[in-house]
Write an enzyme that holds these catalytic residues in place. Structure first.
Site, PDB file in Angstrom:
ATOM      1  N   GLU A   1       0.849  -1.206   0.000  1.00 32.22           N
ATOM      2  CA  GLU A   1       0.000   0.000   0.000  1.00 32.22           C
ATOM      3  C   GLU A   1       0.877   1.246   0.000  1.00 32.22           C
ATOM      4  O   GLU A   1       1.873   1.320   0.735  1.00 32.22           O
ATOM      5  CB  GLU A   1      -0.905   0.005   1.232  1.00 32.22           C
ATOM      6  CG  GLU A   1      -2.059  -0.968   1.113  1.00 32.22           C
ATOM      7  CD  GLU A   1      -2.965  -0.930   2.341  1.00 32.22           C
ATOM      8  OE1 GLU A   1      -2.544  -0.417   3.387  1.00 32.22           O
ATOM      9  OE2 GLU A   1      -4.096  -1.431   2.235  1.00 32.22           O
TER      10      GLU A   1
ATOM     11  N   ASP B   1     -10.782   8.131 -22.058  1.00 38.12           N
ATOM     12  CA  ASP B   1     -10.701   6.705 -21.731  1.00 38.12           C
ATOM     13  C   ASP B   1     -10.193   6.009 -22.987  1.00 38.12           C
ATOM     14  O   ASP B   1     -10.944   5.733 -23.922  1.00 38.12           O
ATOM     15  CB  ASP B   1     -12.072   6.173 -21.315  1.00 38.12           C
ATOM     16  CG  ASP B   1     -12.031   4.693 -20.959  1.00 38.12           C
ATOM     17  OD1 ASP B   1     -11.007   4.038 -21.250  1.00 38.12           O
ATOM     18  OD2 ASP B   1     -13.024   4.189 -20.398  1.00 38.12           O
TER      19      ASP B   1
ATOM     20  N   THR C   1      -7.061   0.480 -20.188  1.00 34.80           N
ATOM     21  CA  THR C   1      -6.743  -0.903 -19.831  1.00 34.80           C
ATOM     22  C   THR C   1      -5.392  -1.233 -20.458  1.00 34.80           C
ATOM     23  O   THR C   1      -4.980  -0.608 -21.434  1.00 34.80           O
ATOM     24  CB  THR C   1      -7.770  -1.882 -20.410  1.00 34.80           C
ATOM     25  OG1 THR C   1      -7.841  -1.673 -21.820  1.00 34.80           O
ATOM     26  CG2 THR C   1      -9.152  -1.676 -19.809  1.00 34.80           C
TER      27      THR C   1
ATOM     28  N   LYS D   1      -5.658  -4.752 -23.936  1.00 34.08           N
ATOM     29  CA  LYS D   1      -6.292  -4.785 -25.259  1.00 34.08           C
ATOM     30  C   LYS D   1      -5.174  -4.717 -26.310  1.00 34.08           C
ATOM     31  O   LYS D   1      -4.281  -5.547 -26.251  1.00 34.08           O
ATOM     32  CB  LYS D   1      -7.365  -3.713 -25.320  1.00 34.08           C
ATOM     33  CG  LYS D   1      -8.477  -4.034 -24.282  1.00 34.08           C
ATOM     34  CD  LYS D   1      -9.611  -3.049 -24.198  1.00 34.08           C
ATOM     35  CE  LYS D   1     -10.575  -3.472 -23.090  1.00 34.08           C
ATOM     36  NZ  LYS D   1     -11.635  -2.482 -22.824  1.00 34.08           N
TER      37      LYS D   1
HETATM   38  C1  LIG Z   1     -12.572  -2.352 -21.735  1.00 31.82           C
HETATM   39  C2  LIG Z   1     -12.968  -0.980 -21.338  1.00 31.82           C
HETATM   40  C3  LIG Z   1     -13.074  -0.602 -19.984  1.00 31.82           C
HETATM   41  C4  LIG Z   1     -13.099  -1.576 -18.859  1.00 31.82           C
HETATM   42  O1  LIG Z   1     -11.996  -2.278 -18.619  1.00 31.82           O
HETATM   43  P1  LIG Z   1     -12.015  -3.480 -17.567  1.00 31.82           P
HETATM   44  O2  LIG Z   1     -10.586  -3.799 -17.428  1.00 31.82           O
HETATM   45  O3  LIG Z   1     -12.847  -4.562 -18.160  1.00 31.82           O
HETATM   46  O4  LIG Z   1     -12.604  -2.963 -16.297  1.00 31.82           O
HETATM   47  C5  LIG Z   1     -13.311   0.730 -19.698  1.00 31.82           C
HETATM   48  N1  LIG Z   1     -13.471   1.637 -20.677  1.00 31.82           N
HETATM   49  C6  LIG Z   1     -13.424   1.295 -21.979  1.00 31.82           C
HETATM   50  C7  LIG Z   1     -13.623   2.343 -23.011  1.00 31.82           C
HETATM   51  C8  LIG Z   1     -13.189  -0.025 -22.347  1.00 31.82           C
HETATM   52  O5  LIG Z   1     -13.171  -0.347 -23.639  1.00 31.82           O
END
Ligand SMILES: *Cc1c(COP(=O)(O)O)cnc(C)c1O
Length: 421
Positions: A62, A206, A232, A235
């Site tokens: 932490e 995002d 993330t 991907k």
């Molecule tokens: C995949 C995705 C997330 C979520 O990611 P997790 O790791 O599954 O929580 C958030 N925002 C966008 C735009 C995504 O494509």
């Protein structure tokens, strides 16, 4: 150093828990036998998997490097510091936080950093390509905050920036969120920055889906424009299943406090080490070439599918993914997903903008090329893949699906996922 025990020992697992050992073997076999076209998935490297399967999983840490609440963090501090430095260099960012457990967790932290309960934010509507965490009715993000949604224009099917600006002026959101899970086109970050400046909003991108293409220098980066970029790491980026946040220097302390202790407890040091490994891989010429090939493959796969009578939403793609409208061939997204699955092709049904069908049925499919490109497939193979998809989704015949599956397996056997050493 010649230490061979890291923590991952498959023989040991097979002896102690054969049922779970079987799951591991069967999943690898599933990945090797079929075409993985889920746009949000990829095949991470054996080095990333090694870090994930290490004893770093045991450590409570932490806090942040050099400022921990527990003793014994001097070794894991090295991994997190390396990861932070690599992220800042790769993305030319002022600040990086590697602790979010996932993309959704990263978004919770960004909301926690900038919003109070009840505050208004603007984001892309889910049925137009947004994400559940961007204020969908089933998500905390709509229960605790007040989301207002923009979408795509009906003709172009691209983000309606005029609507976005009008909504921003009307609702004066504290934060404007760009990005989503089914956006095939590039986002105009400069236009969104100007709107944020006009109304005094924080700009949050995002970048979960496309950050790997940014890392590979294949598309423009949101980092110069955004206050904060969440994403993330599993991907296109091809790292472990996890999340990350980049920000401008002025927000660094706010972001760090929002991740820990506001939203999370102890960081997963094995995953942070794996993120550091993935970031180093992203800096190689091989990865940069990969990112460009991912886009080229997506473009060829999409135009070939259009040749087979499907309609590409927005007319094509600039990225790793495409949305195909099936209404012209009289097939639903649900049927297409099931028929492809029966033929060894894994993809997902997806709503298209202004979809007349409910999300559980939907009129489209989403395809992505991160995994097949990692396997080494190129544009010639994409032409074959398109014909497999077209044959699979246009028929109900189990024997035809079996025939396609045989051809799929012949193709993937030439490009194995995780080739045996
Ligand atoms: C995949 C995705 C997330 C979520 O990611 P997790 O790791 O599954 O929580 C958030 N925002 C966008 C735009 C995504 O494509």
């Amino acid at each position: 150093m010649s230490e061979t025990f890291i923590g991952s020992d498959f023989n040991e697992l097979q002896a102690s828990d054969p049922e779970i050992a079987d799951v591991l073997v069967n999943e690898l076999s599933r990945l090797r036998n079929g075409l993985q076209l889920i746009a949000s998935e990829n095949f991470t490297s054996p080095s990333v998997l090694t870090a994930l399967g290490s004893t770093l999983s045991n450590k409570y840490a932490e806090g942040y490097p050099g400022k921990r609440y527990y003793g014994g963090c001097e070794v894991v501090d090295v991994a997190e510091t390396l990861g932070i430095e690599r992220a800042k260099k790769l993305f030319d960012a002022d600040h990086a936080n590697l602790q979010p457990h996932s993309g959704a967790s990263a978004n919770i932290a960004v909301f926690g950093a900038f919003l109070n309960p009840g505050d208004t934010f603007l984001a892309m509507a889910l049925p137009h390509g947004g994400h559940l965490t961007h204020g969908a009715s089933v998500s905390y993000s709509s229960k605790w905050f007040n989301p207002v949604h923009y979408g795509v224009a009906e003709g172009s099917e691209d983000i309606d920036y005029d609507q976005l600006r009008a909504l921003a002026r009307e609702h004066k959101p504290k934060l404007i969120l760009a990005g989503g899970s089914a956006i095939p086109r590039l986002i105009d970050f400069k236009a969104i920055r100007e709107i944020c400046d006009e109304v005094g909003a924080i700009m949050h991108v995002d970048a979960a889906h496309f950050i790997g293409l940014v890392a590979g220098k294949a598309i423009p980066s949101p980092v110069p424009y955004a206050d904060v970029v969440s994403f993330t790491t599993h991907k296109v980026l091809r790292g472990p299943r996890s999340g990350m946040i980049l920000s401008k220097a002025e927000h660094a302390a706010t972001i760090d406090k929002a991740v820990f202790p506001m939203m999370q407890g102890g960081p997963m040091m094995h995953v942070i080490a794996a993120k550091a490994v993935a970031l180093k891989e992203c800096m190689t010429p091989e990865y940069q070439a990969y990112a460009k090939n991912v886009i080229e493959n997506a473009q060829v796969l999409t135009s070939e599918l259009v040749g087979h009578g499907l309609r590409a939403v927005t007319g094509g793609t600039d990225t790793h993914l495409a949305l195909l409208d099936l209404q012209g061939i009289g097939v639903t997204g649900k049927e297409a997903e099931a028929r492809s699955g029966a033929s060894g092709i894994v993809l997902n049904k997806n709503s298209i903008p202004y979809d007349p069908a409910p999300p559980s049925v939907s009129s489209g499919i989403r395809i992505g090329t991160p995994s097949v490109t990692t396997q080494g497939m190129g544009t010639e193979e994409m032409k074959q893949v398109a014909s497999f998809i077209a044959r699979a989704i246009n028929t109900d015949s189990a024997s035809e699906h079996a025939a396609v599956k045989e051809e799929v397996n012949a193709l993937v056997s030439k490009f194995p996922a995780y080739p045996r050493p």
